[in-house]
Design an enzyme around this catalytic site. Structure first.
Site, PDB file in Angstrom:
ATOM      1  N   SER A   1      19.863  42.873   8.156  1.00 46.85           N
ATOM      2  CA  SER A   1      19.573  44.303   8.172  1.00 46.85           C
ATOM      3  C   SER A   1      19.493  44.846   6.743  1.00 46.85           C
ATOM      4  CB  SER A   1      20.622  45.023   9.033  1.00 46.85           C
ATOM      5  OG  SER A   1      20.211  46.322   9.363  1.00 46.85           O
TER       6      SER A   1
ATOM      7  N   HIS B   1      18.611  44.526  17.702  1.00 52.35           N
ATOM      8  CA  HIS B   1      19.253  44.538  16.394  1.00 52.35           C
ATOM      9  C   HIS B   1      20.739  44.229  16.571  1.00 52.35           C
ATOM     10  CE1 HIS B   1      18.799  45.737  12.169  1.00 52.35           C
ATOM     11  NE2 HIS B   1      20.018  46.205  12.239  1.00 52.35           N
TER      12      HIS B   1
ATOM     13  N   ASP C   1      13.772  45.684  18.627  1.00 54.46           N
ATOM     14  CA  ASP C   1      14.420  46.205  17.419  1.00 54.46           C
ATOM     15  C   ASP C   1      13.403  47.073  16.676  1.00 54.46           C
ATOM     16  OD1 ASP C   1      15.690  46.630  14.972  1.00 54.46           O
ATOM     17  OD2 ASP C   1      16.022  44.518  14.538  1.00 54.46           O
TER      18      ASP C   1
END
Length: 327
Positions: free
Chosen positions: A173, A297, A267
């Protein structure tokens, strides 16, 4: 980063696309009724994320060497870090790992289990960095801290018991963003890296891809959460054009390290991950890109419940072993 709150109990058009295991996790999050992180103060969000970070992780692997370190940043502040090694042998390859959390939450502790798994499965040393967080430390502090740490581990690899000729950088991320940026900076100074390991990295400036629209209301990560995280780190929309926030805007990526990119199908960040892989390939960079179907995610940290997380652990470790020339 888990941001699901009470509104997630509402029917979702994406529910049917999730695997049964992922759907069960999302439903349990909704039933728990915890407030979304973006409705909390940064301090409250960090505490909540710390409390929930290990709930769905695989069991914590015991490793023969785990040490807390301090890595000096350019302003002299010692940054917390943790070294993981699967054995006592010398000259192990080394991965610098940068945790996710929207530049606002997350820590060495929240990603302890994941880093242990990567060290165990890949047979390499992992150094996990606790870079400074927003809003106290806005852009580009996290990027600067990540690069300072990579330069430091490269200069001190032998002292750590690592092989300075076999280095990699990775993250998930926001940490994937930092890893991609660090790989470009390494190219710029002639520091060779074996691999950049990018797990659902943020790559675009304004979150305007189709997947950001499609998954604007979740599950797990939604538009409101992304906006809140980025407002903490880089509130100026003009500054978001800086490639150190949006590596898709880097002037060129020729000669950067080969990449392994692991993405989640459901995501908001999936399209920009694919686009960054395309940008690297267009520059002649070797890219191995995997999209894990039916997951969201943050899935990489849900190995206790999500088989795709365990598969991604194996795939990432395989990429590291191949890049490091480990038999």
């Amino acid at each position: 980063m888990t941001t699901t709150g009470p509104d997630s109990a509402l029917p979702s058009p994406h529910h049917a696309r999730l695997t049964p295991q992922m759907r069960s996790v999302v439903d349990r999050m909704a039933r728990a009724g915890r407030p979304p992180l973006h409705t909390l103060t940064p301090a409250e969000a960090r505490a909540a994320y710390e409390l929930g970070a290990g709930v769905l992780e695989v069991p914590k692997a015991a490793l023969p060497r785990v040490e807390d370190l301090r890595i000096p940043a350019r302003d002299g502040l010692p940054l917390p870090a943790r070294l993981y090694a699967p054995g006592a042998g010398r000259a192990l390859p080394l991965l610098l790992y940068l945790h996710g959390g929207g530049f606002t939450v997350g820590s060495v502790d929240t990603h302890d289990v994941l880093c242990r798994e990567l060290a165990r499965l890949a047979g390499c040393m992992v150094v996990s960095l606790g870079y400074r967080l927003a809003p106290e430390h806005p852009f580009p502090r996290a990027s600067d801290d990540a690069w300072d740490a990579l330069a430091w581990v490269a200069a001190n690899a032998a002292r750590l018991g690592a092989d300075p000729a076999r280095l990699a950088v990775g993250g998930d991320s926001a940490g994937g963003t930092l890893a991609a940026v660090s790989a470009i900076l390494a190219r710029d100074v002639g520091l060779p890296l074996a691999l950049q390991l990018l797990i659902y990295p943020g790559c675009t400036a304004h979150q305007d891809t189709p997947s950001h629209t499609e998954f604007a209301y979740g599950p797990v990560l939604d538009r409101a959460a992304i906006g809140w995280f980025f407002d903490q780190y880089i509130p100026s929309r003009a500054e978001r054009e800086d490639w150190r926030f949006a590596p898709l805007l880097a002037p060129d990526v020729d000669g950067v390290a080969p990449a392994w990119i692991g993405l989640a199908e459901c995501d908001p960040l999936v399209d920009e991950g694919v686009a960054y892989g395309d940008k690297l390939r267009a520059a002649g960079v070797a890219v191995d890109l995997e999209i894990y179907r039916g997951v969201t995610h943050e899935f990489i940290k849900m190995g206790r419940a999500i088989p795709e997380a365990r598969q991604a652990h194996q795939d990432a470790a395989h990429a590291l072993r191949a890049a490091f020339l480990i038999d």
